[in-house]
Design a protein around this motif. Structure first.
Motif, PDB file in Angstrom:
ATOM      1  N   MET A   1       3.626  -4.433  -7.875  1.00  0.00           N
ATOM      2  CA  MET A   1       4.815  -3.582  -7.572  1.00  0.00           C
ATOM      3  C   MET A   1       4.342  -2.007  -6.632  1.00  0.00           C
ATOM      4  O   MET A   1       5.078  -2.115  -5.514  1.00  0.00           O
ATOM      5  CB  MET A   1       5.316  -2.323  -8.680  1.00  0.00           C
TER       6      MET A   1
ATOM      7  N   THR B   1       6.718  -2.930  -2.935  1.00  0.00           N
ATOM      8  CA  THR B   1       7.394  -1.100  -2.269  1.00  0.00           C
ATOM      9  C   THR B   1       7.092  -0.651  -0.907  1.00  0.00           C
ATOM     10  O   THR B   1       7.136  -0.522  -0.453  1.00  0.00           O
ATOM     11  CB  THR B   1       8.000  -0.859  -4.596  1.00  0.00           C
ATOM     12  N   THR B   2       5.595   0.568  -2.528  1.00  0.00           N
ATOM     13  CA  THR B   2       5.837   1.570  -1.624  1.00  0.00           C
ATOM     14  C   THR B   2       4.259   1.289  -0.595  1.00  0.00           C
ATOM     15  O   THR B   2       3.597   2.183   0.393  1.00  0.00           O
ATOM     16  CB  THR B   2       5.585   2.546  -2.944  1.00  0.00           C
TER      17      THR B   2
ATOM     18  N   ASN C   1       9.716   6.922  -6.063  1.00  0.00           N
ATOM     19  CA  ASN C   1       9.942   5.040  -6.033  1.00  0.00           C
ATOM     20  C   ASN C   1       9.757   4.967  -7.890  1.00  0.00           C
ATOM     21  O   ASN C   1       8.648   4.826  -8.351  1.00  0.00           O
ATOM     22  CB  ASN C   1       8.693   4.699  -5.901  1.00  0.00           C
TER      23      ASN C   1
END
Length: 280
Positions: A255, A259-260, A200
């Protein structure tokens, strides 16, 4: 997978070693005596010979006040070093993790800062770390730039300083007008390993959750340890330093959230575990 950790003897480097030690990852561990990241020839030679899949750069000049009078040294370690590592990694198709800091912001606005807020460093430390970020981003697309703050782990840190001072003092003054988030190396290392595992790439903020002042941080340390000591809040002006500290540098892990997934803990929970481990 083969991973090179520079600055391996620092707080974060030790924790990453510990967590990767439970896996089949091959670790290459270096500190300044093994590999001077400011020496481009040495870096290129080491990387080309050892061929790591990932470089995690934990090396930095983190003595914030000394950086003010050591501009050249700070630039070499915090800017040129990351440049050398990013370029060497790119030459063999490897990834790079660059650790950065909340000091890239001026801390003048009372808002939790995301990766999309504009940096504006007010110290040599902050500016050299920001330039390091820029060069890593420019030289290697396979990058993870991870900003963190108020870090503590296996090494010298604020928690250990407070515990040491409490043995010799009945009263302490602690700054109450600098706001941030204490962050355990355990949480930061977990996030770094997750980012690398998932490939990522990008810029990320990573601190524990929650907000406090250094004064609040000290109170919590003593409360968990049941240490009876008088702690008095004071202003930054009462403890003048060479480098200007950000007043409000709470980083939002935006972020990671998008995202993760943000796997960091509340700062009080992480601190409690850290102090329990110290006792053990």
């Amino acid at each position: 997978m083969k991973i090179l950790i520079t600055g391996a003897n620092g707080q974060l480097g030790r924790e990453i070693q510990k967590q990767y030690g439970k896996t089949d990852v091959e670790l290459l561990l270096t500190d300044v005596t093994d590999l001077d990241i400011t020496d481009v020839l040495a870096v290129n030679k080491y990387v080309s010979e050892n061929k790591p899949d990932v470089i995690i750069n934990c090396a930095a000049h983190t003595q914030v006040d000394k950086c003010e009078s050591q501009l050249d040294l700070a630039t070499k370690i915090n800017t040129i070093g990351p440049k050398n590592l990013a370029s060497a990694a790119f030459s063999i198709g490897a990834e790079i993790v660059q650790i950065s800091t909340d000091y890239v912001f001026d801390g003048e606005v009372d808002k939790n800062l995301t990766e999309f807020d504009k940096p504006n460093p007010k110290s040599v430390y902050g500016s050299t770390k920001l330039e390091g970020e820029k060069l890593v981003r420019a030289l290697n697309p396979k990058h993870y730039i991870v900003r963190t703050a108020w870090l503590y782990g296996d090494g010298g840190n604020f928690v250990k300083t407070m515990l040491k001072l409490s043995k010799d003092h009945d009263e302490l003054k602690v700054v109450n007008d600098q706001i941030g988030t204490p962050t355990s190396t355990v949480d930061l290392a977990r996030v770094i390993i997750k980012l690398v595992r998932e490939k990522n790439y990008g810029l990320f903020h990573c601190t524990c959750k929650g907000v406090c002042s250094w004064y609040d941080f000290a109170l919590e340390i003593f409360a968990i340890r049941n240490i009876n000591i008088k702690v008095t809040p004071c202003t930054s002006e009462e403890f003048p330093t060479a480098a200007k500290r950000p007043k409000y540098s709470v980083l939002r892990n935006y972020m990671l959230e998008l995202t993760t997934g943000d796997i960091t803990r509340d700062w009080k929970e992480a601190l409690k575990e850290y102090l329990a481990d110290l006792d053990a």
